[in-house]
Design a protein around this motif. Structure first.
Motif, PDB file in Angstrom:
ATOM      1  N   MET A 170      45.152  40.950  48.373  1.00  0.00           N
ATOM      2  CA  MET A 170      46.020  39.784  48.117  1.00  0.00           C
ATOM      3  C   MET A 170      46.178  38.852  49.204  1.00  0.00           C
ATOM      4  O   MET A 170      46.328  39.057  50.258  1.00  0.00           O
ATOM      5  CB  MET A 170      47.474  40.435  47.664  1.00  0.00           C
ATOM      6  CG  MET A 170      48.538  39.335  47.454  1.00  0.00           C
ATOM      7  SD  MET A 170      48.617  38.274  46.059  1.00  0.00           S
ATOM      8  CE  MET A 170      48.581  39.689  44.692  1.00  0.00           C
ATOM      9  N   ALA A 190      49.466  32.239  45.374  1.00  0.00           N
ATOM     10  CA  ALA A 190      49.043  33.684  45.414  1.00  0.00           C
ATOM     11  C   ALA A 190      47.544  33.916  44.857  1.00  0.00           C
ATOM     12  O   ALA A 190      47.424  33.151  43.707  1.00  0.00           O
ATOM     13  CB  ALA A 190      49.928  34.660  45.035  1.00  0.00           C
ATOM     14  N   SER A 192      44.724  37.026  44.145  1.00  0.00           N
ATOM     15  CA  SER A 192      44.099  38.421  44.135  1.00  0.00           C
ATOM     16  C   SER A 192      42.787  38.589  43.835  1.00  0.00           C
ATOM     17  O   SER A 192      42.189  37.956  42.942  1.00  0.00           O
ATOM     18  CB  SER A 192      45.225  39.188  43.343  1.00  0.00           C
ATOM     19  OG  SER A 192      44.468  40.599  43.272  1.00  0.00           O
ATOM     20  N   VAL A 200      54.206  40.870  42.089  1.00  0.00           N
ATOM     21  CA  VAL A 200      54.179  40.923  43.421  1.00  0.00           C
ATOM     22  C   VAL A 200      56.023  40.586  43.119  1.00  0.00           C
ATOM     23  O   VAL A 200      56.390  40.059  42.350  1.00  0.00           O
ATOM     24  CB  VAL A 200      53.805  39.640  44.115  1.00  0.00           C
ATOM     25  CG1 VAL A 200      54.483  39.385  45.400  1.00  0.00           C
ATOM     26  CG2 VAL A 200      52.234  39.407  44.314  1.00  0.00           C
TER      27      VAL A 200
END
Length: 284
Positions: A170, A190, A192, A200
């Motif tokens: 992440m 964000a 991943s 999250v």
């Protein structure tokens, strides 16, 4: 046998009686007006119902708040929407009354003309009072909604440059730190690299700490509890609203996430921190 004087007296009495009856019949007839037409107030012409004006104003306020929720435009926009919507029934009623007023020289002879009610100055004053009262009320309501929900206008951007934090697969990047009158809005992205989606914790499970030790907690009204990050490198963006503002003397922040977790439980819960978020001076 009656003499000439009696005959004359009888005819004179009959003439007077007939003249009197003709006068009474004339007086009983409807009289035509001889002066200028009398202006009369049209029954029921009292303007739109206050309830109608209120409903239109409320709809305008709701539209303004809906726009403000998705795009930060501030309470002034809601006030303008409220006033404009409330003026619609007033203007429609005015145009209707103008249409009902006969044009000069077009009315029926002797027919009364109608007054729309009130003077022009009185109607203008009423509209001005409505604009001030409705605008102020809408501004106050919009400000109150923003204060409760955290949807306030950003007054200043304090982030110097984007900063990223990484843990396992992440990566979370802080792209903006905006301050409002009562909140701090942190814009993040964000991504991943995990093969499955990742949750999250952004509700009660993250915090913002400045270099003076002051800790800001997320607003329970403005934020979701979790942020869903898709698998395989898809970037998502979100805004986390924290209650309060960093200290005016703060120069750095740390954004701390207590956990993030893959949907297939391919890895356990991990924490993630974004350190050294450098801040500009607070203009306030």
């Amino acid at each position: 046998m009656n003499g000439p004087n009696d005959w004359f007296q009888q005819n004179q009495d009959r003439y007077r009686r007939e003249q009197y009856e003709r006068q009474q019949a004339y007086l009983r007839q409807p009289q035509r007006p001889t002066g200028p037409p009398v202006r009369q107030r049209r029954a029921g012409r009292r303007g739109p119902s206050p309830l109608v004006v209120f409903v239109f104003s409320a709809v305008g306020l709701l539209v303004g708040e809906a726009v403000n929720w998705f795009k930060d435009v501030g309470p002034v926009f809601s006030s303008v929407c409220t006033v404009v919507a409330g003026l619609i029934p007033l203007l429609l009623d005015y145009w209707k009354s103008v249409a009902e007023e006969p044009a000069p020289g077009r009315g029926r002879a002797g027919a009364p003309s109608y007054d729309r009610g009130g003077t022009a100055a009185g109607r203008v004053l009423g509209v001005l009072v409505f604009i001030v009262v409705a605008g102020a009320a809408a501004y106050g309501i919009s400000w109150g909604v923003g204060y409760v929900t955290g949807n306030e206008t950003v007054r200043a951007e304090r982030l110097v440059s984007p900063v990223a934090g990484r843990a396992d697969s992440m990566t979370i990047t802080v792209e903006g730190v905006g301050v409002t009158d009562h909140y701090t809005k942190v814009r993040i992205s964000a991504v991943s690299r995990a093969p499955t989606a990742v949750d999250v914790g952004v509700g009660h499970d993250c915090q913002l700490v400045d270099d003076g030790g002051q800790t800001l907690q997320p607003s329970t009204v403005a934020n979701d509890q979790t942020l869903l990050v898709p698998a395989n490198g898809v970037t998502v963006r979100a805004v986390i609203t924290f209650t309060g503002r960093p200290a005016p003397t703060a120069t750095t922040l740390t954004l701390d996430f207590s956990w993030f977790l893959a949907h297939d439980f391919g890895f356990g819960a991990h924490s993630l921190q974004v350190h050294e978020i450098k801040l500009k001076a607070d203009p306030a």
